[in-house]
Design a protein around this motif. Structure first.
Motif, PDB file in Angstrom:
ATOM      1  N   THR A 163      17.877  -7.776  26.250  1.00  0.00           N
ATOM      2  CA  THR A 163      17.579  -6.452  26.795  1.00  0.00           C
ATOM      3  C   THR A 163      16.636  -5.608  25.951  1.00  0.00           C
ATOM      4  OG1 THR A 163      19.388  -5.304  25.672  1.00  0.00           O
ATOM      5  CG2 THR A 163      19.920  -6.433  27.748  1.00  0.00           C
ATOM      6  N   ALA A 164      16.245  -6.078  24.788  1.00  0.00           N
ATOM      7  CA  ALA A 164      15.332  -5.409  23.846  1.00  0.00           C
ATOM      8  C   ALA A 164      16.044  -4.578  22.789  1.00  0.00           C
ATOM      9  CB  ALA A 164      14.269  -4.556  24.542  1.00  0.00           C
ATOM     10  N   LEU A 165      17.360  -4.363  22.911  1.00  0.00           N
ATOM     11  CA  LEU A 165      18.108  -3.698  21.843  1.00  0.00           C
ATOM     12  C   LEU A 165      19.516  -4.279  21.748  1.00  0.00           C
ATOM     13  CD1 LEU A 165      17.173   0.121  21.887  1.00  0.00           C
ATOM     14  CD2 LEU A 165      16.762  -1.521  20.054  1.00  0.00           C
ATOM     15  N   CYS A 166      20.175  -3.977  20.627  1.00  0.00           N
ATOM     16  CA  CYS A 166      21.438  -4.635  20.268  1.00  0.00           C
ATOM     17  C   CYS A 166      22.578  -4.348  21.235  1.00  0.00           C
ATOM     18  CB  CYS A 166      21.863  -4.204  18.863  1.00  0.00           C
ATOM     19  SG  CYS A 166      20.603  -4.325  17.591  1.00  0.00           S
ATOM     20  N   GLY A 207      14.066  -9.190  20.538  1.00  0.00           N
ATOM     21  CA  GLY A 207      12.978  -9.673  19.700  1.00  0.00           C
ATOM     22  C   GLY A 207      13.098  -9.181  18.270  1.00  0.00           C
ATOM     23  N   GLY A 208      12.155  -9.619  17.442  1.00  0.00           N
ATOM     24  CA  GLY A 208      12.171  -9.210  16.047  1.00  0.00           C
ATOM     25  C   GLY A 208      11.967  -7.712  15.890  1.00  0.00           C
ATOM     26  N   SER A 209      12.464  -7.173  14.781  1.00  0.00           N
ATOM     27  CA  SER A 209      12.449  -5.734  14.543  1.00  0.00           C
ATOM     28  C   SER A 209      11.086  -5.250  14.058  1.00  0.00           C
ATOM     29  CB  SER A 209      13.508  -5.370  13.506  1.00  0.00           C
ATOM     30  OG  SER A 209      13.386  -4.019  13.107  1.00  0.00           O
ATOM     31  N   ALA A 210      10.635  -4.133  14.639  1.00  0.00           N
ATOM     32  CA  ALA A 210       9.434  -3.447  14.169  1.00  0.00           C
ATOM     33  C   ALA A 210       9.793  -2.248  13.302  1.00  0.00           C
ATOM     34  CB  ALA A 210       8.595  -2.995  15.369  1.00  0.00           C
ATOM     35  N   GLU A 211      11.070  -2.091  12.980  1.00  0.00           N
ATOM     36  CA  GLU A 211      11.534  -0.910  12.254  1.00  0.00           C
ATOM     37  C   GLU A 211      11.181  -0.960  10.777  1.00  0.00           C
ATOM     38  OE1 GLU A 211      15.350  -1.631  13.771  1.00  0.00           O
ATOM     39  OE2 GLU A 211      14.828  -0.789  15.718  1.00  0.00           O
ATOM     40  N   GLY A 212      10.583  -2.088  10.345  1.00  0.00           N
ATOM     41  CA  GLY A 212      10.032  -2.127   8.997  1.00  0.00           C
ATOM     42  C   GLY A 212       8.705  -1.406   8.900  1.00  0.00           C
ATOM     43  N   GLN A 213       8.127  -1.062  10.049  1.00  0.00           N
ATOM     44  CA  GLN A 213       6.862  -0.339  10.138  1.00  0.00           C
ATOM     45  C   GLN A 213       5.689  -1.192   9.630  1.00  0.00           C
ATOM     46  OE1 GLN A 213       8.801   3.054   8.021  1.00  0.00           O
ATOM     47  NE2 GLN A 213       7.964   4.264   9.697  1.00  0.00           N
ATOM     48  N   PRO A 252       5.036 -17.098  21.308  1.00  0.00           N
ATOM     49  CA  PRO A 252       3.684 -16.672  21.686  1.00  0.00           C
ATOM     50  C   PRO A 252       3.644 -15.334  22.413  1.00  0.00           C
ATOM     51  CG  PRO A 252       4.529 -18.079  23.394  1.00  0.00           C
ATOM     52  CD  PRO A 252       5.628 -17.944  22.367  1.00  0.00           C
ATOM     53  N   TYR A 253       4.742 -14.586  22.360  1.00  0.00           N
ATOM     54  CA  TYR A 253       4.859 -13.389  23.188  1.00  0.00           C
ATOM     55  C   TYR A 253       4.405 -12.143  22.438  1.00  0.00           C
ATOM     56  CZ  TYR A 253       7.411 -16.835  25.801  1.00  0.00           C
ATOM     57  OH  TYR A 253       7.751 -17.983  26.466  1.00  0.00           O
ATOM     58  N   GLN A 254       4.144 -11.090  23.201  1.00  0.00           N
ATOM     59  CA  GLN A 254       3.619  -9.842  22.657  1.00  0.00           C
ATOM     60  C   GLN A 254       4.719  -8.790  22.555  1.00  0.00           C
ATOM     61  OE1 GLN A 254      -0.514  -8.873  24.297  1.00  0.00           O
ATOM     62  NE2 GLN A 254       0.312 -10.188  25.909  1.00  0.00           N
ATOM     63  N   TRP A 255       4.574  -7.910  21.585  1.00  0.00           N
ATOM     64  CA  TRP A 255       5.456  -6.784  21.319  1.00  0.00           C
ATOM     65  C   TRP A 255       6.739  -7.238  20.638  1.00  0.00           C
ATOM     66  CZ3 TRP A 255       3.229  -2.181  21.189  1.00  0.00           C
ATOM     67  CH2 TRP A 255       2.045  -2.009  21.913  1.00  0.00           C
ATOM     68  N   THR A 256       7.693  -6.325  20.527  1.00  0.00           N
ATOM     69  CA  THR A 256       8.821  -6.499  19.613  1.00  0.00           C
ATOM     70  C   THR A 256      10.096  -5.907  20.217  1.00  0.00           C
ATOM     71  OG1 THR A 256       8.483  -4.343  18.557  1.00  0.00           O
ATOM     72  CG2 THR A 256       7.213  -6.184  17.670  1.00  0.00           C
ATOM     73  N   LYS A 257      11.135  -5.949  19.426  1.00  0.00           N
ATOM     74  CA  LYS A 257      12.365  -5.220  19.725  1.00  0.00           C
ATOM     75  C   LYS A 257      12.043  -3.797  20.176  1.00  0.00           C
ATOM     76  CE  LYS A 257      16.386  -3.422  17.130  1.00  0.00           C
ATOM     77  NZ  LYS A 257      17.029  -3.403  15.796  1.00  0.00           N
ATOM     78  N   GLN A 258      12.867  -3.219  21.022  1.00  0.00           N
ATOM     79  CA  GLN A 258      12.720  -1.905  21.647  1.00  0.00           C
ATOM     80  C   GLN A 258      11.863  -1.952  22.905  1.00  0.00           C
ATOM     81  OE1 GLN A 258      11.679   1.476  19.190  1.00  0.00           O
ATOM     82  NE2 GLN A 258      12.532   0.543  17.346  1.00  0.00           N
ATOM     83  N   VAL A 259      10.955  -2.929  23.006  1.00  0.00           N
ATOM     84  CA  VAL A 259       9.997  -2.952  24.111  1.00  0.00           C
ATOM     85  C   VAL A 259      10.503  -3.914  25.186  1.00  0.00           C
ATOM     86  CG1 VAL A 259       7.605  -3.331  24.777  1.00  0.00           C
ATOM     87  CG2 VAL A 259       8.136  -2.428  22.506  1.00  0.00           C
ATOM     88  N   ALA A 260      11.129  -3.363  26.217  1.00  0.00           N
ATOM     89  CA  ALA A 260      11.720  -4.185  27.281  1.00  0.00           C
ATOM     90  C   ALA A 260      10.694  -4.638  28.304  1.00  0.00           C
ATOM     91  CB  ALA A 260      12.827  -3.403  27.979  1.00  0.00           C
ATOM     92  N   SER A 261       9.472  -4.153  28.202  1.00  0.00           N
ATOM     93  CA  SER A 261       8.455  -4.489  29.199  1.00  0.00           C
ATOM     94  C   SER A 261       7.808  -5.841  28.935  1.00  0.00           C
ATOM     95  CB  SER A 261       7.366  -3.410  29.208  1.00  0.00           C
ATOM     96  OG  SER A 261       6.809  -3.238  27.910  1.00  0.00           O
ATOM     97  N   GLY A 318       9.939  -8.575  23.251  1.00  0.00           N
ATOM     98  CA  GLY A 318      11.166  -7.796  23.044  1.00  0.00           C
ATOM     99  C   GLY A 318      12.389  -8.385  23.684  1.00  0.00           C
ATOM    100  N   THR A 319      12.204  -9.294  24.677  1.00  0.00           N
ATOM    101  CA  THR A 319      13.352  -9.710  25.486  1.00  0.00           C
ATOM    102  C   THR A 319      13.553 -11.213  25.629  1.00  0.00           C
ATOM    103  OG1 THR A 319      12.042  -9.675  27.538  1.00  0.00           O
ATOM    104  CG2 THR A 319      13.153  -7.617  26.905  1.00  0.00           C
ATOM    105  N   ARG A 320      12.628 -12.035  25.197  1.00  0.00           N
ATOM    106  CA  ARG A 320      12.813 -13.480  25.370  1.00  0.00           C
ATOM    107  C   ARG A 320      13.294 -14.092  24.062  1.00  0.00           C
ATOM    108  NH1 ARG A 320       8.825 -16.976  29.025  1.00  0.00           N
ATOM    109  NH2 ARG A 320       9.983 -15.729  30.554  1.00  0.00           N
TER     110      ARG A 320
END
Length: 813
Positions: free
Chosen positions: A124-127, A389-395, A443-452, A456-458
């Motif tokens: 779902t993109a978040l825990c 997906g992997g966390s982007a919270e490390g900035q 091979p996917y784009q974006w990260t955790k938080q991004v459900a689109s 973020g979701t696979r």
């Protein structure tokens, strides 16, 4: 036959010979105790719990002429499998070797080799939302988890409350004869209910689990977990044990539990939910695991990404027509980095990889315990590699302290370099640079938080069940979602979905069983999940029959200060993809097929209305400090008599973004006193009020980057004293993180006064607690004291008074 006899005292007792009728066709066998002469059937196993069964024996005046019968208990179906449900945390699709990554995950690999590998499984993109779906078989908004628990709001889809009408699968299994246990992360109890006062009905032990050993909340320090519980009791097993690590300790607990079950009740099936903290920040592997990955990432994220993609093509976890989207312009190229940046970022990847590998190793020990017990053949093992997906919270640069992100602060590289040799140790609470997160999502784009987007979701998943799955090492490409796991387990066991649980009619399970994919003949069967919506913080996606429409992320998830569109409904651009021809969302067809896009947008709104997704809300950090129910809601005065505490932030007085005053009434014995009066947080963010060599001190730890400190000039003499610290925020400035004046006084006399330029805007260290009379976690300043540093005087009471908040009076969006 009915008859009556007269006993002493003229008591008439009616006895009856009771005959039990057999139940309906779908009845499930009830088990009696050993030696029971009869077996009875349950009239409707979809109603839980069962009404007490009538007595199955016979009663006559003499026991010699009667037939005993113990009350039967509902048992699992014959040959019901054990279930080991594993989910790791914040792992991109391309991180583990099982799905093409360069981080070895032999436990996951073995599950895949003895079972099936799923390549189009979604979270779902978040825990919290993923875990709520996993345990209930329903969409996250349907069970109140449209966001993580800390961002809950007062709407049905977002209130963080799993209702009685959406019982967990575990409650169903427990009432069908299963032993149930949960080890690891619980992010699905409303935060305001995590306290010694309860209520406990939404803790794991209230959600169908006989045993819970794990941490409450989104994350924890693996070296010193301040939010660790056994059932509903907080525990601190790390005290006095250097080198103790929760990742290993948790596996030890699970292994001991499996052995005990096998020795005591070998015929009783069990369900174990195993949810380690890895690889969520903080990345805390042991040093020997870090050493294994030294130098493995020096080539940089683009080279590693290309290697992962090639591995994925070779393994067949991607279709032949998959392409690798270009590296995003928002992230730097490895060649453009300075030598210091490369050295720092490579170290971050080494520690992350070590943590993921270490976590997988400990999972492997748990699976081996099942094998050692001779139970692996009839154990359904489900291993989900990441809850998003992997966390982007490390900035952009990574961080030695993840709480910087949650307070809108980015730590420059030069301030991180002194921590490089300690990265992953107890002095750091680290996360890695987002460039690595993007690469590990290949091979996917974006990260955790991004459900689109699928970055973020696979997530990769493997399932083994040797007794049932013969297509060992098979690969499955059907499109499925985490809510499909619960109905899969029920169908595999042979237990029907309940209509009523504990007297409450149940809303239907929304998942679709994946059992049809187990057979080799159905390896290429069409996906039975034809439609699935995604939403998180207003990032949206809708899948239908191979097409996927989704919003374009308007802000970067690694920028905590980003501004999302005001118009949350219409202010987002949309994209369109034909997944059969473009499985990695690389060719946007929105302009080419506007009618199809419009139809999918309408379908999203239909699904959103059906599953409680509305109203959409794209605010994030402001929701961390929004008002919620609970013991601290609306209170302005808190009185404590120590020692004690151990309270999570959601039930403790919050000193953020407001005026406040703490007054401690103490008595100093002859010879003086030292120790903690009160503290909240720890090494990475928080405050402490204590006596040091007899001198009153108040310290604010601002993300371990700076500290504000007030100290009395001399030690307190023996006797009774009143020590106070008060803070008055500036009259103007930003509503959050506003500076102000702090005043420390003793017996009404000011002993220290200074101005703070800034304060923490959103969060203290969330895995540490509010304590009175001692510090049960890490110190807010290791230069002053080491925990627990108990107060050696007498603490009569401490009063915390909260003043006016600097936040706007209108509720957060």
């Amino acid at each position: 036959m009915r008859f009556a006899i007269r006993l002493a005292g003229s008591l008439a007792v009616t006895l009856a010979t009771l005959v039990l009728a057999t139940g309906a066709a779908d009845a499930q066998q009830l088990r009696g105790t050993p030696g029971s002469p009869t077996a009875v059937e349950f009239p409707d196993s979809r109603v839980l719990p069962q009404s007490p069964a009538p007595f199955a024996g016979t009663i006559n005046p003499s026991a010699r002429d009667s037939t005993p019968a113990w009350p039967p208990t509902l048992g699992a179906p014959e040959n019901a499998p054990n279930v080991l449900l594993i989910i790791t945390d914040d792992v991109g699709f391309g991180a583990p070797s099982t799905f093409g990554g360069i981080i070895e995950t032999p436990a996951l690999e073995r599950v895949a080799q003895t079972g099936l590998r799923y390549t189009q499984f979604h979270t779902t993109a978040l825990c919290s939302p993923t875990r709520a779906s996993l345990l209930t078989g329903r969409n996250p908004h349907s069970v109140g988890f449209g966001a993580v628990a800390e961002l809950s709001t007062g709407y049905p889809g977002y209130n963080a409350i799993i209702g009685a009408d959406t019982a967990t699968i575990t409650e169903t299994l427990r009432q069908n004869g299963y032993s149930t246990a949960w080890f690891g992360k619980n992010h699905n109890t409303p935060p305001w209910e995590i306290s010694p006062a309860g209520p406990f009905d939404r803790w794991p032990t209230g959600l169908g689990f006989d045993l819970f050993y794990g941490f409450m909340g989104g994350e924890t320090n693996q070296w010193e977990p301040g939010n660790l519980y056994r059932n509903t009791t907080r525990i601190l097993p790390f005290e006095g044990r250097p080198g103790w690590n929760l990742t290993t300790a948790m596996a030890d607990e699970a292994i001991a539990h499996i052995r005990q079950l096998h020795e005591v009740a070998p015929g009783r099936p069990w369900f174990i939910h195993y949810a380690p903290g890895g690889a969520h920040a903080p990345h805390h592997p042991t040093p020997e695991w870090i050493a294994r990955f030294r130098g493995r990432f020096d080539e940089g994220w683009e080279v590693i990404r290309e290697r992962i993609f090639a591995n994925q093509r070779r393994l067949g976890v991607l279709p032949p027509n998959a392409v690798l989207p270009p590296w995003p312009d928002t992230l730097p190229r490895w060649a453009s980095l300075s030598a210091d940046e490369r050295r720092l970022y490579a170290r971050q990847a080494e520690v992350f990889a070590a943590y993921l590998a270490y976590t997988d190793h400990e999972i492997g020990r748990v699976i081996q315990a099942v094998r050692d017990a001779g139970q692996i053949d009839n154990t359904l093992v489900i291993y989900i590699s990441g809850d998003n997906g992997g966390s982007a919270e490390g900035q952009m640069h990574g961080t030695p302290n993840e709480f910087a992100f949650f307070n809108g602060v980015e730590i420059p590289v030069e301030q991180q370099l002194p921590f490089i040799d300690e990265w992953g140790g107890e002095r750091t609470y680290p996360n890695l640079a987002v460039g690595w997160t993007w690469a590990f999502g290949t091979p996917y784009q974006w990260t955790k938080q991004v459900a689109s987007h699928f970055g973020g979701t696979r997530n990769g998943m493997a399932i083994s069940w040797p007794r049932r799955i013969a297509d060992r090492g098979g690969v499955r490409h059907q499109f499925h979602h985490v809510l499909d796991i619960a109905p899969t387990i029920l169908e595999a066991i042979g237990i029907p979905e309940p209509r009523s649980v504990n007297g409450v009619a149940q809303r239907p399970i929304e998942g679709i069983s994946m059992l049809y994919t187990f057979g080799a003949a159905n390896a290429g069967a069409p996906s039975r999940r034809r439609t699935q919506h995604f939403e998180m913080l207003a990032h949206r996606g809708i899948y239908h029959d191979g097409w996927y429409a989704n919003t374009t992320p308007p802000t970067l998830p690694w920028q905590s200060s980003g501004h999302a569109p005001e118009d949350v409904v219409n202010g987002y651009a949309w994209e369109l993809y034909n997944l059969a021809e473009d499985p990695t969302q690389s060719r946007n067809l929105a302009a080419q097929y506007p009618d199809r896009l419009r139809d999918l947008q309408q379908l999203f709104l239909i699904e959103a209305a059906r599953y409680q997704v509305l109203p959409l809300d794209n605010s994030s950090l402001p929701r961390l400090i929004a008002q919620r129910p609970g013991p601290s809601a609306g209170r302005q005065e808190f009185v404590y008599r120590g020692p004690g505490g151990g309270l999570q932030a959601s039930v403790a007085p919050s000193l953020l973004n407001r005026a406040y005053r703490l007054v401690a009434e103490i008595e100093v014995p002859a010879g003086g006193a030292n120790g903690v009066i009160a503290t909240h947080g720890g090494r990475f963010a928080g405050w402490g009020f204590y006596l040091l060599e007899g001198r009153p001190v108040f310290t604010w730890n601002l993300l371990d980057l700076e500290r504000a400190r007030w100290e009395a000039p001399g030690a307190l003499p023996p006797g009774r004293h009143s020590i106070a610290f008060e803070f008055q925020p500036d009259a103007s400035g930003a509503p959050v993180g506003r500076g102000g004046i702090g005043i420390l006084s003793v017996n009404g006399q000011v002993v220290s006064q200074q101005t703070m330029a800034r304060t923490l805007p959103f969060a203290v260290q969330s895995d540490e607690t509010f304590d009175i009379g001692l510090d049960t976690g890490s110190s807010v300043d290791d230069r002053d004291y080491r925990t627990p540093f108990p107060f050696t005087g007498r603490l009569e009471r401490i009063v915390v008074t909260l003043g006016e908040s600097t936040l706007p009076r209108s509720p957060a969006r």
